[in-house]
Design an enzyme around this catalytic site. Structure first.
Site, PDB file in Angstrom:
ATOM      1  N   ASP A   1       0.818  -1.204   0.000  1.00  0.00           N
ATOM      2  CA  ASP A   1       0.000   0.000   0.000  1.00  0.00           C
ATOM      3  C   ASP A   1       0.858   1.262   0.000  1.00  0.00           C
ATOM      4  O   ASP A   1       1.889   1.317   0.672  1.00  0.00           O
ATOM      5  CB  ASP A   1      -0.897  -0.017   1.241  1.00  0.00           C
ATOM      6  CG  ASP A   1      -2.017   1.001   1.160  1.00  0.00           C
ATOM      7  OD1 ASP A   1      -2.317   1.481   0.055  1.00  0.00           O
ATOM      8  OD2 ASP A   1      -2.593   1.334   2.217  1.00  0.00           O
TER       9      ASP A   1
ATOM     10  N   ASN B   1     -10.490  -2.076  -6.769  1.00  0.00           N
ATOM     11  CA  ASN B   1      -9.618  -1.157  -7.506  1.00  0.00           C
ATOM     12  C   ASN B   1     -10.177  -0.746  -8.864  1.00  0.00           C
ATOM     13  O   ASN B   1      -9.696   0.220  -9.467  1.00  0.00           O
ATOM     14  CB  ASN B   1      -8.227  -1.766  -7.700  1.00  0.00           C
ATOM     15  CG  ASN B   1      -7.398  -1.780  -6.430  1.00  0.00           C
ATOM     16  OD1 ASN B   1      -6.476  -2.586  -6.278  1.00  0.00           O
ATOM     17  ND2 ASN B   1      -7.714  -0.898  -5.488  1.00  0.00           N
TER      18      ASN B   1
END
Length: 272
Positions: free
Chosen positions: A32, A80
């Site tokens: 991340d 996403n």
């Protein structure tokens, strides 16, 4: 002296703090912070994703050198797709180009690569690259790299539940036969040992729909470092922290010369 202070003091010799007998066999990573890293530097988010790829290559080498056998990384979640189309298209092209450029080296390093998730929405050219990469490396046994793409933990569990329900309706199995072992055998990670350690970068303290079933008893390590700045030293810090923990899987450790009541009630008990 706390573990953190020991690590800071001996940062140049982190490898010496590793107990080679307690290295986790399977490490999972939520990579991340690529976009935030780029934004902080006044760069397009694509720069962060590119840098993230080079970091992943370094961590694969570091985990393999350390003695880990499996590395599972969260590359693209089912959520996403909600990102801007331009960024999604960039990521699709990035996956394709990186694999084409790197797969031969991955193969030469005796690494088996496996893609975990629903590949059907991907462009045909990317699906071809993913499938050919798996086929090329399927015989390798030194190390396994699982790349989770278009993956969601809840979606995976729902699919398994539906599959077992249909088998029950058809008479292939009885409802009473459904147990953890059977459920596990239908997961996308079937045949793969659950991760002992989950690392998440960027300081976020959540698992974001990643391997919900498989992470049930994993140790979790949160790194404040954004993924593009993550490196071998940061990885070793996570391993050292993992090795400092007592994994009891809901039970308790045997405590010589102490009754259960003493162990449970003592506020100074280091095993609490």
């Amino acid at each position: 002296m706390s573990l953190g202070k020991i690590i800071d003091k001996k940062n140049k010799n982190l490898g010496k703090l590793i107990n080679k007998q307690k290295v986790p066999e399977h490490v999972a990573i939520i990579m991340d912070g690529n976009g935030r890293w780029a934004t902080k530097k006044g760069l397009p988010r694509s720069f962060g994703h590119n840098k993230g790829v080079s970091v992943l290559k370094d961590i694969i080498k570091a985990s393999k050198k350390l003695g880990c056998k499996v590395l599972t990384v969260y590359a693209f979640s089912t959520e996403n797709w909600s990102r801007p189309k331009k960024e999604v298209d960039f990521l699709m092209n990035l996956f394709n180009e990186v694999l084409k450029n790197e797969i031969e080296e991955i193969h030469q390093e005796s690494i088996k690569i496996k893609f975990i998730g629903d590949l059907t929405p991907f462009p045909e050219s990317l699906k071809t690259t993913l499938n050919s990469s798996e086929d090329l490396t399927k015989g390798n046994s030194d190390f396994t790299l699982n790349v989770c793409v278009n993956y969601g933990g809840r979606q995976e569990i729902v699919k398994v539940a539906k599959k077992l329900a249909l088998k029950s309706i058809s008479g292939e199995i009885k409802p009473s036969e459904v147990n953890e072992e059977l459920f596990n055998s239908e997961l996308l990670t079937q045949g793969i040992k659950d991760p002992e350690l989950l690392i998440r970068t960027s300081g976020e303290k959540r698992i974001s729909n990643f391997l919900l079933w498989q992470l049930a008893y994993s140790e979790i390590y949160i790194s404040e470092v954004l993924w593009p700045d993550f490196n071998e030293d940061e990885f070793l810090k996570a391993i050292i922290d993992y090795q400092s923990r007592h994994r009891r899987f809901g039970g308790i450790e045997s405590l010589p010369n102490k009754s259960f009541e003493d162990s449970f009630c003592s506020p100074l008990n280091k095993y609490d």
